[in-house]
Structure formats: structure tokens, C-alpha cells
Design a protein around this motif. Structure first.
Motif, PDB file in Angstrom:
ATOM      1  N   ARG A 232     -30.308   8.475 -55.277  1.00  0.00           N
ATOM      2  CA  ARG A 232     -29.319   8.338 -54.213  1.00  0.00           C
ATOM      3  C   ARG A 232     -28.971   9.682 -53.569  1.00  0.00           C
ATOM      4  O   ARG A 232     -28.936   9.813 -52.349  1.00  0.00           O
ATOM      5  N   GLY A 233     -28.730  10.717 -54.366  1.00  0.00           N
ATOM      6  CA  GLY A 233     -28.383  12.036 -53.831  1.00  0.00           C
ATOM      7  C   GLY A 233     -29.511  12.642 -53.025  1.00  0.00           C
ATOM      8  O   GLY A 233     -29.292  13.266 -51.976  1.00  0.00           O
TER       9      GLY A 233
ATOM     10  N   ASN B 223     -33.659  -0.702 -56.553  1.00  0.00           N
ATOM     11  CA  ASN B 223     -32.288  -0.753 -57.062  1.00  0.00           C
ATOM     12  C   ASN B 223     -32.195  -0.080 -58.425  1.00  0.00           C
ATOM     13  O   ASN B 223     -31.165   0.488 -58.767  1.00  0.00           O
TER      14      ASN B 223
ATOM     15  N   ASP C 232     -31.626   4.151 -58.778  1.00  0.00           N
ATOM     16  CA  ASP C 232     -30.417   4.628 -58.117  1.00  0.00           C
ATOM     17  C   ASP C 232     -30.164   6.110 -58.344  1.00  0.00           C
ATOM     18  O   ASP C 232     -29.363   6.709 -57.641  1.00  0.00           O
TER      19      ASP C 232
ATOM     20  N   LYS D 276     -31.844  10.954 -51.448  1.00  0.00           N
ATOM     21  CA  LYS D 276     -31.938  10.188 -50.199  1.00  0.00           C
ATOM     22  C   LYS D 276     -30.886  10.652 -49.194  1.00  0.00           C
ATOM     23  O   LYS D 276     -31.148  10.724 -47.999  1.00  0.00           O
ATOM     24  N   HIS D 277     -29.709  10.989 -49.690  1.00  0.00           N
ATOM     25  CA  HIS D 277     -28.637  11.465 -48.809  1.00  0.00           C
ATOM     26  C   HIS D 277     -28.994  12.838 -48.223  1.00  0.00           C
ATOM     27  O   HIS D 277     -28.742  13.102 -47.050  1.00  0.00           O
TER      28      HIS D 277
ATOM     29  N   GLU E  72     -40.191   7.954 -53.399  1.00  0.00           N
ATOM     30  CA  GLU E  72     -39.951   6.621 -53.954  1.00  0.00           C
ATOM     31  C   GLU E  72     -41.221   6.042 -54.571  1.00  0.00           C
ATOM     32  O   GLU E  72     -41.171   5.439 -55.645  1.00  0.00           O
TER      33      GLU E  72
END
Length: 129
Positions: A38-39, A32, A35, A41-42, A55
Motif C-alpha cells: 500500500r505505501g 488484497n 496489502d 503504491k501511494h 505487483e
């Protein structure tokens, strides 16, 4: 069931003075705090192994990301996580039974910051370049 609850409560009381380091709080809590991935991971949702590696490296670098220059290190990490160059190729060959076969290959190069990439194709001396 009641005995299990009592046993757990006894253990909690016995070890209530033990402080768990922040990094051992749990994988979910650590993720968490990452974060900024996030981009990435997308973009690579279809590459779970790659995302797992990213990660794991990010978790090991978390103290660096939490430092006073953390935002800079996060940007550098994201830049280095994206491949700089992707080379795809195919190799045609004939198997022992005379069938024409084809294999695909990829070379992913992430960062040339330390100098040029090493390696390349090597042909046997019976092959003409």
C-alpha cells in the motif's frame, strides 16, 4: 435468457467437484493479500508500469510471503523495490540540419547487494574524456 441460466447451472453442477487452487481464485483476491504494498503504491501512483511490475513479482513470491518468515521477506521486498540510486543526465547534440538538440536520460539502480553496478559511459575513440 432462461436457457443461459440453465446451461450455467448445469455446468456448475457438472464441475462442482473440481477444486480451484488458491492462486487461481482471481487477481483481485490475490492483490488484497498483498496489502503491504500500500505505501509503495501511494509513493509511486504516477508510475503505473513500475507498480504493475512490482505487483507481478509480488504475486509470484506470494508463497514466500505466506511462509513462517513472511514478515521478514515482505520488508526485504519493500527495501529492494525502492531504488537505491537514481542518476539523471542530459545529452546535448547537433542534428544533421545543424539544430542544437537535448535529450534527458535516467539510470535507476535498485540494489548493489551482489556487488558494484556494472556499465557506465563509453566514448568512441575519437572523443576525449
Amino acid at each position: 435468457m432462461e436457457e443461459t441460466r440453465d446451461a450455467l447451472e448445469n455446468l456448475r453442477q457438472k464441475y462442482s467437484h473440481v477444486r480451484v487452487p488458491d492462486q487461481d481464485i482471481g487477481q483481485e483476491n490475490i492483490l488484497n493479500n498483498l496489502d503491504f504494498l500500500r505505501g509503495l503504491k501511494h509513493s509511486y501512483v504516477h508510475q503505473p508500469t513500475f507498480l504493475q511490475a512490482v505487483e507481478e513479482i509480488a504475486i509470484s513470491l506470494k508463497p514466500l510471503f505466506d511462509s513462517k518468515n513472511g514478515e521478514f521477506y515482505k520488508k526485504v521486498f519493500l527495501i529492494m523495490a525502492e531504488p537505491e540510486r537514481l542518476i539523471s543526465f542530459r545529452v546535448n547534440w547537433v542534428d544533421d540540419e545543424g539544430n542544437l538538440r537535448q535529450n534527458k536520460g535516467w539510470r535507476v539502480e535498485f540494489s548493489s547487494v551482489l556487488g558494484p553496478y556494472k556499465g557506465g559511459k563509453e566514448l568512441m575513440n575519437i572523443c576525449s574524456p
